[in-house]
Scaffold this active site. Structure first.
Site, mmCIF file in Angstrom:
data_model
loop_
_atom_site.group_PDB
_atom_site.id
_atom_site.type_symbol
_atom_site.label_atom_id
_atom_site.label_comp_id
_atom_site.label_asym_id
_atom_site.label_seq_id
_atom_site.Cartn_x
_atom_site.Cartn_y
_atom_site.Cartn_z
ATOM 1 N N ASP A 17 -5.009 0.223 7.725
ATOM 2 C CA ASP A 17 -4.592 1.302 6.816
ATOM 3 C C ASP A 17 -5.438 2.565 7.011
ATOM 4 O O ASP A 17 -6.671 2.504 6.979
ATOM 5 C CB ASP A 17 -4.722 0.791 5.368
ATOM 6 C CG ASP A 17 -4.018 1.688 4.374
ATOM 7 O OD1 ASP A 17 -4.366 2.882 4.304
ATOM 8 O OD2 ASP A 17 -3.107 1.198 3.662
ATOM 9 N N CYS A 65 -2.785 -3.213 -0.684
ATOM 10 C CA CYS A 65 -2.556 -3.355 0.761
ATOM 11 C C CYS A 65 -1.058 -3.610 1.045
ATOM 12 O O CYS A 65 -0.471 -4.562 0.532
ATOM 13 C CB CYS A 65 -3.396 -4.504 1.313
ATOM 14 S SG CYS A 65 -3.202 -4.749 3.092
ATOM 15 N N HIS A 90 -8.420 -4.155 0.946
ATOM 16 C CA HIS A 90 -8.276 -3.057 -0.012
ATOM 17 C C HIS A 90 -7.138 -3.366 -0.970
ATOM 18 O O HIS A 90 -6.146 -4.004 -0.604
ATOM 19 C CB HIS A 90 -8.048 -1.719 0.709
ATOM 20 C CG HIS A 90 -6.764 -1.634 1.463
ATOM 21 N ND1 HIS A 90 -5.668 -0.975 0.982
ATOM 22 C CD2 HIS A 90 -6.380 -2.151 2.655
ATOM 23 C CE1 HIS A 90 -4.676 -1.061 1.857
ATOM 24 N NE2 HIS A 90 -5.084 -1.781 2.890
ATOM 25 N N CYS A 135 -8.681 -3.518 7.323
ATOM 26 C CA CYS A 135 -7.250 -3.281 7.494
ATOM 27 C C CYS A 135 -7.033 -2.022 8.336
ATOM 28 O O CYS A 135 -7.847 -1.099 8.322
ATOM 29 C CB CYS A 135 -6.583 -3.115 6.131
ATOM 30 S SG CYS A 135 -4.786 -2.957 6.230
ATOM 31 N N ARG A 174 -6.111 4.881 5.135
ATOM 32 C CA ARG A 174 -6.890 5.325 3.975
ATOM 33 C C ARG A 174 -8.211 4.574 3.824
ATOM 34 O O ARG A 174 -8.952 4.797 2.875
ATOM 35 C CB ARG A 174 -6.054 5.155 2.702
ATOM 36 C CG ARG A 174 -4.782 5.966 2.712
ATOM 37 C CD ARG A 174 -3.815 5.498 1.648
ATOM 38 N NE ARG A 174 -3.356 4.125 1.885
ATOM 39 C CZ ARG A 174 -2.524 3.457 1.087
ATOM 40 N NH1 ARG A 174 -2.089 4.032 -0.010
ATOM 41 N NH2 ARG A 174 -2.153 2.230 1.378
HETATM 42 CO CO CO Z 1 -3.848 -2.828 4.167
#
Ligand code: CO
Length: 217
Positions: free
Chosen positions: A44, A101, A98, A42, A46
């Site tokens: 993302d 999400c 994750h 992803c 993090r």
């Molecule tokens: Co995500």
């Protein structure tokens, strides 16, 4: 909040430390990259690919998009997959979702998010297929389970591609794994859906290769 100047300063410091630790580090990488792993994760912030699995530059080929999807018409992702398999000859593909999400959450919300809703529609399809299981859960558990189901589906989507099936036909070693990363403890959860051949992939997705003898497929 860091400014752009901070980032440049950080870069200078990072490069200096790398050379201090290993004077040949950058020179080795200039020659060529030979990663054994492709990471599909992803976007993302993090979920940083290299850090999570303790890998240096040169060790991990990476593609990231919203909600770590492998879409059969996404030329960006498909091009990465082709290059990773055919040129780099990676041995493992890690599909890493994750928990928590935002993309998965947005996919099942009853409100519009603009363009990204189109990108996320395949996740609504996964929800529909597993509606009975998901609707028995509370909202947070529902999102987390859908994050897992999404990864499992993307492993299948990868196995459906011509590039992966052709690699298997050639006898090339290629393993696909599905993991879900926990933001709250930094650990990946293996979904135990690893595949290394067409076995288990529904017949309808088996790509026909006319050069192969009948028995092979
Ligand atoms: Co995500």
């Amino acid at each position: 909040m860091p400014t752009i100047k901070h980032l440049i300063d950080n870069n200078r410091e990072w490069a200096r430390q790398q050379v201090e630790r290993d004077p040949e580090f950058f020179q080795r990488l200039v020659g060529q990259q030979s990663p054994e792993y492709l990471w599909i994760g992803c976007s993302d912030s993090r979920v940083p690919a290299n850090q999570i699995v303790g890998m240096d530059p040169g060790e991990l080929f990476v593609h990231r998009n919203v909600a770590n999807q492998v879409i059969q018409t996404d030329f960006n992702c498909l091009s990465v997959i082709q290059f990773a398999i055919e040129a780099l000859k990676v041995k493992h593909v890690l599909v890493v979702g994750h928990y928590g999400c935002g993309g998965v959450k947005a996919a099942i919300e009853s409100k519009p998010h603009g363009l990204v809703d189109h990108w996320l529609y395949p996740i609504r399809d996964i929800y529909r297929e597993h509606a009975v299981e998901l609707e028995a859960l509370d909202e947070q558990a529902q999102i987390d389970r859908l994050c897992e189901l999404n990864v499992i589906e993307q492993v299948k989507n990868l196995a459906k591609t011509n590039m992966v099936q052709e690699a298997w036909d050639r006898g090339q070693e290629l393993n696909i794994h599905g993991w879900v990363y926990r933001l709250d403890n930094g650990l990946v959860n293996d979904m135990n859906v690893s595949v290394a051949s067409r076995e288990g992939l529904e017949q309808v997705y088996h790509v026909y290769h006319k050069n192969l003898p009948k028995g092979v497929r």
